[in-house]
Design a protein around this motif. Structure first.
Motif, PDB file in Angstrom:
ATOM      1  N   VAL A 145       0.846  -1.211   0.000  1.00  0.00           N
ATOM      2  CA  VAL A 145       0.000   0.000   0.000  1.00  0.00           C
ATOM      3  C   VAL A 145       0.877   1.255   0.000  1.00  0.00           C
ATOM      4  O   VAL A 145       0.408   2.354   0.310  1.00  0.00           O
ATOM      5  CB  VAL A 145      -1.008   0.027   1.179  1.00  0.00           C
ATOM      6  N   CYS A 146       2.151   1.058  -0.362  1.00  0.00           N
ATOM      7  CA  CYS A 146       3.129   2.157  -0.497  1.00  0.00           C
ATOM      8  C   CYS A 146       3.271   2.962   0.792  1.00  0.00           C
ATOM      9  O   CYS A 146       3.421   4.183   0.747  1.00  0.00           O
ATOM     10  CB  CYS A 146       2.766   3.058  -1.664  1.00  0.00           C
ATOM     11  N   TRP A 147       3.174   2.295   1.919  1.00  0.00           N
ATOM     12  CA  TRP A 147       3.333   2.890   3.241  1.00  0.00           C
ATOM     13  C   TRP A 147       2.286   3.960   3.539  1.00  0.00           C
ATOM     14  O   TRP A 147       2.452   4.768   4.430  1.00  0.00           O
ATOM     15  CB  TRP A 147       4.752   3.441   3.425  1.00  0.00           C
ATOM     16  N   LYS A 148       1.199   3.962   2.784  1.00  0.00           N
ATOM     17  CA  LYS A 148       0.104   4.916   3.002  1.00  0.00           C
ATOM     18  C   LYS A 148      -1.009   4.212   3.768  1.00  0.00           C
ATOM     19  O   LYS A 148      -1.918   3.636   3.170  1.00  0.00           O
ATOM     20  CB  LYS A 148      -0.413   5.459   1.676  1.00  0.00           C
ATOM     21  N   VAL A 149      -0.927   4.278   5.083  1.00  0.00           N
ATOM     22  CA  VAL A 149      -1.921   3.604   5.918  1.00  0.00           C
ATOM     23  C   VAL A 149      -3.192   4.438   5.977  1.00  0.00           C
ATOM     24  O   VAL A 149      -4.293   3.926   5.790  1.00  0.00           O
ATOM     25  CB  VAL A 149      -1.367   3.342   7.337  1.00  0.00           C
ATOM     26  N   LYS A 150      -3.055   5.719   6.236  1.00  0.00           N
ATOM     27  CA  LYS A 150      -4.221   6.602   6.315  1.00  0.00           C
ATOM     28  C   LYS A 150      -4.894   6.659   4.948  1.00  0.00           C
ATOM     29  O   LYS A 150      -4.228   6.765   3.926  1.00  0.00           O
ATOM     30  CB  LYS A 150      -3.817   8.018   6.728  1.00  0.00           C
ATOM     31  N   ALA A 151      -6.204   6.579   4.958  1.00  0.00           N
ATOM     32  CA  ALA A 151      -6.956   6.603   3.701  1.00  0.00           C
ATOM     33  C   ALA A 151      -8.337   7.202   3.941  1.00  0.00           C
ATOM     34  O   ALA A 151      -8.868   7.137   5.053  1.00  0.00           O
ATOM     35  CB  ALA A 151      -7.097   5.185   3.148  1.00  0.00           C
ATOM     36  N   THR A 152      -8.889   7.764   2.909  1.00  0.00           N
ATOM     37  CA  THR A 152     -10.263   8.241   2.972  1.00  0.00           C
ATOM     38  C   THR A 152     -11.177   7.032   2.832  1.00  0.00           C
ATOM     39  O   THR A 152     -11.011   6.220   1.924  1.00  0.00           O
ATOM     40  CB  THR A 152     -10.537   9.242   1.840  1.00  0.00           C
ATOM     41  N   THR A 153     -12.134   6.922   3.748  1.00  0.00           N
ATOM     42  CA  THR A 153     -13.027   5.770   3.740  1.00  0.00           C
ATOM     43  C   THR A 153     -14.477   6.227   3.600  1.00  0.00           C
ATOM     44  O   THR A 153     -14.783   7.407   3.784  1.00  0.00           O
ATOM     45  CB  THR A 153     -12.882   4.964   5.049  1.00  0.00           C
ATOM     46  N   ALA A 154     -15.339   5.291   3.314  1.00  0.00           N
ATOM     47  CA  ALA A 154     -16.770   5.589   3.207  1.00  0.00           C
ATOM     48  C   ALA A 154     -17.297   6.153   4.523  1.00  0.00           C
ATOM     49  O   ALA A 154     -18.180   7.019   4.536  1.00  0.00           O
ATOM     50  CB  ALA A 154     -17.541   4.326   2.831  1.00  0.00           C
ATOM     51  N   PHE A 155     -16.748   5.694   5.629  1.00  0.00           N
ATOM     52  CA  PHE A 155     -17.178   6.178   6.940  1.00  0.00           C
ATOM     53  C   PHE A 155     -16.962   7.686   7.076  1.00  0.00           C
ATOM     54  O   PHE A 155     -17.792   8.387   7.648  1.00  0.00           O
ATOM     55  CB  PHE A 155     -16.438   5.421   8.041  1.00  0.00           C
ATOM     56  N   GLN A 156     -15.865   8.191   6.548  1.00  0.00           N
ATOM     57  CA  GLN A 156     -15.599   9.630   6.615  1.00  0.00           C
ATOM     58  C   GLN A 156     -16.635  10.420   5.813  1.00  0.00           C
ATOM     59  O   GLN A 156     -17.060  11.492   6.230  1.00  0.00           O
ATOM     60  CB  GLN A 156     -14.186   9.936   6.128  1.00  0.00           C
ATOM     61  N   PHE A 157     -17.041   9.889   4.654  1.00  0.00           N
ATOM     62  CA  PHE A 157     -18.090  10.544   3.872  1.00  0.00           C
ATOM     63  C   PHE A 157     -19.402  10.553   4.650  1.00  0.00           C
ATOM     64  O   PHE A 157     -20.102  11.564   4.698  1.00  0.00           O
ATOM     65  CB  PHE A 157     -18.287   9.845   2.520  1.00  0.00           C
ATOM     66  N   LEU A 158     -19.728   9.435   5.265  1.00  0.00           N
ATOM     67  CA  LEU A 158     -20.961   9.358   6.049  1.00  0.00           C
ATOM     68  C   LEU A 158     -20.940  10.332   7.224  1.00  0.00           C
ATOM     69  O   LEU A 158     -21.945  10.983   7.522  1.00  0.00           O
ATOM     70  CB  LEU A 158     -21.182   7.930   6.554  1.00  0.00           C
ATOM     71  N   GLN A 159     -19.795  10.448   7.886  1.00  0.00           N
ATOM     72  CA  GLN A 159     -19.674  11.402   8.990  1.00  0.00           C
ATOM     73  C   GLN A 159     -19.908  12.829   8.508  1.00  0.00           C
ATOM     74  O   GLN A 159     -20.589  13.609   9.182  1.00  0.00           O
ATOM     75  CB  GLN A 159     -18.283  11.313   9.628  1.00  0.00           C
ATOM     76  N   LEU A 160     -19.346  13.173   7.363  1.00  0.00           N
ATOM     77  CA  LEU A 160     -19.504  14.518   6.814  1.00  0.00           C
ATOM     78  C   LEU A 160     -20.968  14.806   6.501  1.00  0.00           C
ATOM     79  O   LEU A 160     -21.508  15.842   6.898  1.00  0.00           O
ATOM     80  CB  LEU A 160     -18.650  14.686   5.554  1.00  0.00           C
ATOM     81  N   TYR A 161     -21.612  13.894   5.820  1.00  0.00           N
ATOM     82  CA  TYR A 161     -23.026  14.089   5.484  1.00  0.00           C
ATOM     83  C   TYR A 161     -23.883  14.183   6.748  1.00  0.00           C
ATOM     84  O   TYR A 161     -24.774  15.021   6.848  1.00  0.00           O
ATOM     85  CB  TYR A 161     -23.546  12.959   4.591  1.00  0.00           C
ATOM     86  N   TYR A 162     -23.612  13.336   7.705  1.00  0.00           N
ATOM     87  CA  TYR A 162     -24.385  13.320   8.942  1.00  0.00           C
ATOM     88  C   TYR A 162     -24.239  14.636   9.702  1.00  0.00           C
ATOM     89  O   TYR A 162     -25.224  15.220  10.163  1.00  0.00           O
ATOM     90  CB  TYR A 162     -23.975  12.148   9.821  1.00  0.00           C
ATOM     91  N   SER A 163     -23.013  15.125   9.839  1.00  0.00           N
ATOM     92  CA  SER A 163     -22.804  16.376  10.575  1.00  0.00           C
ATOM     93  C   SER A 163     -23.468  17.547   9.870  1.00  0.00           C
ATOM     94  O   SER A 163     -24.030  18.432  10.522  1.00  0.00           O
ATOM     95  CB  SER A 163     -21.315  16.647  10.781  1.00  0.00           C
ATOM     96  N   LEU A 164     -23.443  17.545   8.554  1.00  0.00           N
ATOM     97  CA  LEU A 164     -24.100  18.634   7.824  1.00  0.00           C
ATOM     98  C   LEU A 164     -25.617  18.548   7.940  1.00  0.00           C
ATOM     99  O   LEU A 164     -26.297  19.567   8.047  1.00  0.00           O
ATOM    100  CB  LEU A 164     -23.654  18.650   6.362  1.00  0.00           C
ATOM    101  N   LEU A 165     -26.141  17.340   7.955  1.00  0.00           N
ATOM    102  CA  LEU A 165     -27.584  17.186   8.167  1.00  0.00           C
ATOM    103  C   LEU A 165     -27.978  17.664   9.556  1.00  0.00           C
ATOM    104  O   LEU A 165     -28.978  18.358   9.729  1.00  0.00           O
ATOM    105  CB  LEU A 165     -28.003  15.724   8.003  1.00  0.00           C
ATOM    106  N   GLN A 166     -27.189  17.306  10.541  1.00  0.00           N
ATOM    107  CA  GLN A 166     -27.482  17.730  11.908  1.00  0.00           C
ATOM    108  C   GLN A 166     -27.468  19.250  12.044  1.00  0.00           C
ATOM    109  O   GLN A 166     -28.302  19.821  12.740  1.00  0.00           O
ATOM    110  CB  GLN A 166     -26.471  17.138  12.887  1.00  0.00           C
ATOM    111  N   GLU A 167     -26.515  19.892  11.380  1.00  0.00           N
ATOM    112  CA  GLU A 167     -26.401  21.343  11.458  1.00  0.00           C
ATOM    113  C   GLU A 167     -27.575  22.053  10.798  1.00  0.00           C
ATOM    114  O   GLU A 167     -27.950  23.132  11.203  1.00  0.00           O
ATOM    115  CB  GLU A 167     -25.119  21.819  10.792  1.00  0.00           C
ATOM    116  N   ASN A 168     -28.132  21.430   9.781  1.00  0.00           N
ATOM    117  CA  ASN A 168     -29.105  22.123   8.948  1.00  0.00           C
ATOM    118  C   ASN A 168     -30.547  21.679   9.126  1.00  0.00           C
ATOM    119  O   ASN A 168     -31.435  22.195   8.458  1.00  0.00           O
ATOM    120  CB  ASN A 168     -28.694  22.012   7.478  1.00  0.00           C
TER     121      ASN A 168
END
Length: 173
Positions: A145-168
C-alpha cells in the motif's frame, strides 16, 4: 420544514467533499484486482469475495470486542481491500493478512494506550500464527500500500453528510 443551506455551508460542504474525493482516489483498491476476486470460483485455492466477506466479519467482531472506533474498522477494511486488489492471497494466509491490516489500522487510529499487544490480538482472534508472522505480514502490507496507511473511507463521507444534516435540520426533526 428543512432549512436551505446557506452559501457558506454549501461552500464548506463542497470544499470538504472535494478534499475527501481527492484523497480517496489515491487510496482506492485496484478495480481490476477486485474483479478477479469477485469472479473467482470457490475451489479452496483462490481468494473469493465470500472469503473476503468472512474476513471482514472477523474484523468487525474484533473491533466490537476491543471497543474500537468505527473508523478503525473502516480503515482496516480499506487496507484489506487495497492489499487484496494487488496481491494474489491464498485463502490459508487470509487470516494473517486481515489481522495485519486490522493491527495497522488500530495503531493508526486508536490511542497508543488502547493498542493491544500482538500476542493478545493473535490469541483473541484464535489464529494459529506467530507474532513474527504477523509483523512480517504487516511489512508486506505496508509495502504493497506504499506505506500509506491513512486513507479516505466511506465512513468519513458518512460522517460529513451526517454532521451537515445535523447542522441544517431543525431540532424538532
Amino acid at each position: 420544514m428543512i432549512e436551505v443551506l446557506t452559501t457558506t455551508d454549501s461552500q464548506k460542504l463542497l470544499h470538504q467533499l472535494n478534499a475527501l474525493l481527492e484523497q480517496e482516489s489515491r487510496c482506492q483498491p485496484k478495480v481490476c484486482g477486485l474483479r478477479l476476486i469477485e469472479s473467482a470460483h470457490d475451489n479452496g485455492l483462490r481468494m473469493t469475495a465470500r472469503l473476503r466477506d468472512f474476513e471482514v466479519k472477523d474484523l468487525l467482531s474484533l473491533t466490537q470486542f476491543f471497543g474500537f472506533d468505527t473508523e478503525t474498522f473502516s480503515l482496516a477494511v480499506n487496507l484489506l481491500d487495497r492489499f487484496l486488489s494487488k496481491v494474489k492471497v491464498q485463502p490459508k494466509h487470509l487470516g494473517c493478512v486481515g489481522l495485519s491490516c486490522f493491527y495497522l489500522a488500530v495503531k493508526s487510529i486508536e490511542e497508543e494506550r488502547n493498542v493491544p499487544l500482538a500476542t493478545d490480538l493473535i490469541r483473541i482472534s484464535q489464529y494459529r500464527f506467530t507474532v513474527s508472522d504477523l509483523m512480517r505480514m504487516e511489512k508486506i502490507v505496508l509495502e504493497k500500500v506504499c506505506w500509506k496507511v491513512k486513507a479516505t473511507t466511506a465512513f468519513q463521507f458518512l460522517q460529513l453528510y451526517y454532521s451537515l444534516l445535523q447542522e441544517n435540520l431543525p431540532l424538532e426533526r
